[in-house]
Every structure is written in structure tokens, then in C-alpha cells.
Enzyme design. Sequence first.
Site, short mmCIF file in Angstrom:
data_model
loop_
_atom_site.label_atom_id
_atom_site.label_comp_id
_atom_site.label_asym_id
_atom_site.label_seq_id
_atom_site.Cartn_x
_atom_site.Cartn_y
_atom_site.Cartn_z
N LYS A 154 66.21 15.35 -4.13
CA LYS A 154 67.60 14.93 -4.14
C LYS A 154 67.75 13.77 -3.18
O LYS A 154 67.48 13.92 -2.00
CB LYS A 154 68.50 16.08 -3.70
CG LYS A 154 68.37 17.27 -4.61
CD LYS A 154 69.31 18.37 -4.18
CE LYS A 154 69.08 19.61 -5.04
NZ LYS A 154 68.17 20.56 -4.44
N THR A 201 59.84 28.04 7.38
CA THR A 201 61.07 27.27 7.34
C THR A 201 61.17 26.32 8.55
O THR A 201 60.54 26.55 9.58
CB THR A 201 62.28 28.20 7.26
OG1 THR A 201 63.44 27.41 7.00
CG2 THR A 201 62.50 28.97 8.56
N ALA A 202 61.94 25.25 8.38
CA ALA A 202 62.01 24.20 9.41
C ALA A 202 62.38 24.76 10.78
O ALA A 202 61.82 24.33 11.79
CB ALA A 202 63.01 23.12 8.98
N GLY A 248 59.78 23.64 3.47
CA GLY A 248 60.12 24.84 4.24
C GLY A 248 60.00 26.10 3.41
O GLY A 248 58.99 26.32 2.74
N ASP A 249 61.03 26.91 3.41
CA ASP A 249 61.06 28.15 2.64
C ASP A 249 62.06 27.98 1.49
O ASP A 249 63.13 27.40 1.68
CB ASP A 249 61.51 29.31 3.54
CG ASP A 249 61.55 30.60 2.76
OD1 ASP A 249 60.51 31.28 2.72
OD2 ASP A 249 62.60 30.92 2.17
N GLY A 277 59.52 17.51 12.36
CA GLY A 277 58.81 18.62 13.00
C GLY A 277 57.48 18.93 12.34
O GLY A 277 57.38 18.92 11.12
N MET A 326 70.46 19.91 9.09
CA MET A 326 71.56 18.97 8.90
C MET A 326 71.13 17.54 8.69
O MET A 326 70.02 17.15 9.00
CB MET A 326 72.44 19.00 10.13
CG MET A 326 71.68 18.67 11.40
SD MET A 326 72.69 18.94 12.83
CE MET A 326 74.21 18.22 12.28
N ASP A 351 60.08 18.57 -4.16
CA ASP A 351 61.16 17.88 -3.44
C ASP A 351 60.62 16.67 -2.72
O ASP A 351 59.43 16.58 -2.45
CB ASP A 351 61.73 18.82 -2.37
CG ASP A 351 62.67 19.84 -2.97
OD1 ASP A 351 62.97 19.72 -4.17
OD2 ASP A 351 63.10 20.74 -2.24
N ALA A 395 0.85 -1.19 0.00
CA ALA A 395 0.00 0.00 0.00
C ALA A 395 0.88 1.23 0.00
O ALA A 395 2.02 1.18 0.46
CB ALA A 395 -0.89 0.00 1.25
N1 SAH Z 1 64.23 24.94 2.64
C1 SAH Z 1 64.06 24.09 3.80
C2 SAH Z 1 65.35 23.45 4.26
C3 SAH Z 1 65.96 22.49 3.27
S1 SAH Z 1 67.40 21.70 3.92
C4 SAH Z 1 63.44 24.91 4.93
O1 SAH Z 1 63.33 26.12 4.82
O2 SAH Z 1 63.03 24.30 5.92
C5 SAH Z 1 66.71 20.22 4.57
C6 SAH Z 1 66.84 20.22 6.07
O3 SAH Z 1 65.78 20.95 6.65
C7 SAH Z 1 66.70 18.84 6.68
O4 SAH Z 1 67.92 18.13 6.64
C8 SAH Z 1 66.32 19.18 8.10
O5 SAH Z 1 67.42 19.57 8.86
C9 SAH Z 1 65.45 20.37 7.90
N2 SAH Z 1 64.02 20.03 7.87
C10 SAH Z 1 63.15 20.20 6.88
N3 SAH Z 1 61.91 19.79 7.22
C11 SAH Z 1 62.00 19.37 8.49
C12 SAH Z 1 61.07 18.84 9.44
N4 SAH Z 1 59.77 18.66 9.13
N5 SAH Z 1 61.52 18.52 10.67
C13 SAH Z 1 62.81 18.70 11.00
N6 SAH Z 1 63.73 19.18 10.15
C14 SAH Z 1 63.33 19.53 8.91
#
Ligand code: SAH
Length: 476
Positions: free
Chosen positions: A273, A335-336, A306-307, A416, A387, A251, A46
Amino acid sequence: MSAPLFPVFLDLRDRPVLVIGGGAVARRKAQALLAAGARVRVGAPALEPELAALAAQQRIEHLPGRFVPDWLDGIRLVVAATDDAAVNRAAAAAADARGIWTNVVDDAQASTFQVPARVERGPLQIAISSGGTAPMLARHLRERLETLLDDSLGALATLLARHRARIRARLPDLAARRGFFERVLEGTIPGLLRRGEHAGAERLLLATLDAHAPQRAQGRVALVGAGPGDPGLLTLRALRVLNQADVILHDRLVSEAVLALARRDAERIAVGKAVGGDHHATQARIHALMLEHARAGRRVVRLKGGDPFVFGRGGEELEFLRAHGIPYEVVPGVTAALACAAYAGVPLTHREHAHSVRLVTAHARDAADALDGRTLAQERQTLAVYMGVTGLETLAQRLIAHGRDPATPFALVENGSLPQQRVVTGTLADLPHTACAHAVQAPALLILGEVAALAARLHWFGAAPLGAPPRPAAAA
Ligand code: SAH
């Protein structure tokens, strides 16, 4: 987790669909299907009054009685909406056996398709699904979107649809057409429609089309900072450029979560790289790719972690572009050093502990050697060291040799801003040992200075900092 559902929009115009059930739920489903142009059959002993009225007007066809498999003949889609779960499931099984997509209302498990929550603005539709796991969440999101999206979007979609053929004819090249649409969407036409000035909007659209040069857009490169990984740290400008990109050269450090925000049909090329790879060849390849795609008229995004101007070779890439006459822009990123400091609770400067910050890199052995050890070892200065984890031992030795107090605190931040972030803390003398004991991996950033001690109290993101492990006791 099981695989996600695959979203589609179905064209049901003039196609037979079956709704099983004659109550209010079935009525709502039948009405939605009618609105999509389907030929709706409703099977039930229905019908409730409105469905009965639709049947009387022959807008739907009523199949009286209880479900029989014959009802499925010629049917493309089934919605089972009776209040008897067993009947729904039996019908769904019979339909599935015949390869017919079926939705059982409020029974995701028995369904082979689900009806999303949706937001409609004219021909524009946004469909939201939680895959049946959290319908309330999908509904909540729908309400949010309803308030965010202006009603005039429907008029905009209708206007563009009306002139689609004309736009295509005048701008056969896809890139040129995209340039035109972007101009329209960022210009005053949406505003005119919001104010209800439909005729004015249409006149302006046609005038813009006539004035828009049909030749290919000129290619260009945007050097964009993607930040440290958390997509929330992208700038609005970066997001916009990513959504206009034809090609993205990124990258390895750029996170998937950031790439997911980019235009879907942009071509993505990983140009990262590899550690220990041939940097010269990699950089030459990046230059060649930027040039090739920009010269073909594409919008290239060179996306860097990062930058782009902090240890990112951004300067070299711009010089190359300038030398070849390719227009470019630069979008900065977090940047990091800034991100890692923020996410570890370490203020880089502090009235009492640090009056300056230095961003240094210790990637290549020579880079660390080239830095003046004495200025590096100054007190009340924070060092943010980009580094590879391998250089820590040498760095710590040099700093101590040049007089930095072995008791200077450090915070080593791995990944980070990402969900898997780890912060390892200790003092300079223990740095290599501690990093090794916690197996710290790249990418990691070292923050060295009195401020690093604040991580223990100010951390807020993720797990608490890991301290120095006990030194192995001397053998008895
Ligand atoms: N242009 C990037 C840096 C490139 S060199 C900037 O401005 O952050 C790459 C290095 O950045 C890495 O070896 C490390 O030391 C650092 N890095 C980038 N990202 C990161 C993250 N999320 N945590 C910790 N270190 C980071």
C-alpha cells in the site's frame, strides 16, 4: 563493487580441453577434467610421472614443448597451470582473443572463468565461489557444508535420476510433481538411504509414486509474517512455506533480504500500500489475486511485514478466504514492537518501570482519536505506537493533555533490525521537535514509557541512540 560471476556447470563430455603445464597442479586439473569426461590435451615440455603414465595409456594427449597458439585449435576450455606467470598470462590472452574460456590457476585477474570450491554427493554438486576475492572463505564454507550434508544425498539424487522418466510420465503436471517430490523428501526415503537400505528406498519410492494422485494439488494460501526486516528473524516455518510458494504477494515493507530466501521461481507480486494510496482498491486487488491464484491450484504466500495479525489486516484476508472456501494457514512473525524493542535495548516490561504494554496504531488520524486518552496516558505502561511519522505532534499533545508526564522517556526506532536502524531518544515534551530535528522517516515505531530510558544503557545493535538536539537559543 564489480559485477558478480555468473555460475554455470559445463558439460565437457568428449570436448577437447587444454591444460598447459606438466607439474602436480596441471596433473590435478587434468584429472578433474578427465573425471568430467573431457578429452584432455596437456601441453608442456615434460610431464610429471602420473601425467606421463596417462599419456602412455592414451587417456590424455601430450603436446610437447612450450605453448604455441596452434595448441588452441579446436579447444573449448583452457587451464593454464605452469609455474611461470608470464607464460600463463600469454596463453590466457591468446585463448581469450579466440573466444576460449580460460582459467589461470591462482590468478583471478588473468582468468575468464574460475573453478569453484565444490561439495559433491553423487550427481549433486554445490559450487562455491568468492569471485576470486577470498578463496579461503569459500574453502571454509565448503568444509562446513561437507559436515552438514549427509553422504546419502548422492544415493537419493541417483535414485531420483533413475526414475525421472517414470515420474514425469505419471505426473506430467509440474505442481503435482512438486507435491510428490516434497512428500518423498520429507518422508522416510532419505532415512532409509542413510541407513544404506537402497532396495527398500526404491520400493517405497515406486509405491509412493503409484499412490500419488496425479491431479493438481489444491491451491491454498499461507498468511506469513516476514518480521521487521532482518532475515534472521524469520521463523523456520516461514522459511519453509516461502520455499514451497508458487506465488508470493508481498507488502512493500518486506525486505529484499527476506525475499531473497524464497523459492527462486516463485512469482512475486508487490501489493504494497503506497502511503496515501487508495487502501480500499489495494485491498480488493489483494483479495482478487489470492483467489485467482489459489483457484488455479497454486500455493500462495501472502507475505506481510512483522506479524500478519498485528495491524496487518490479516483478519480481513482470512475472512475473505473462509467465505470463498480457500484453505489457509497463518505463520506468525516477529512484530515491529517486539523487534524494535529488542534491537534498541528497551525491555517492554520491567519489574520497576512497566507492568503492561499496549500496541496501538496512530496511522490514521481517527485511529489516534479513537483511543481513550486517559487509559493511554497511564503511568508504568509502555506504549508501542505503530505509526506514520506525521502523527507525532498530535499524539504527544493528547498524552500530555490527559496527564502523562511530559518528562516520560521515548525511543523512536527507525528501520528497526535493519543495518540502517536509527534510535532517537528524548522525553515526551520534546518528541515532535526531536523527531523532526533528526528527520526520522517511515517505517518507525515509537516506544513511550519509563523503560525507553534504558536504551541509553542497554543498546547493543548499530549506533548509540541519538539524543534530543539542543533547543535553538532564544534570540539575544
Ligand atoms: N504487521 C506489522 C505492522 C504493520 S503497520 C507488524 O506486525 O510489525 C506498519 C507500521 O509498522 C509502520 O508504520 C511502523 O510503525 C511499523 N514498522 C514495521 N516495520 C518496522 C521496522 N522495521 N522498524 C520500525 N517500525 C516498523
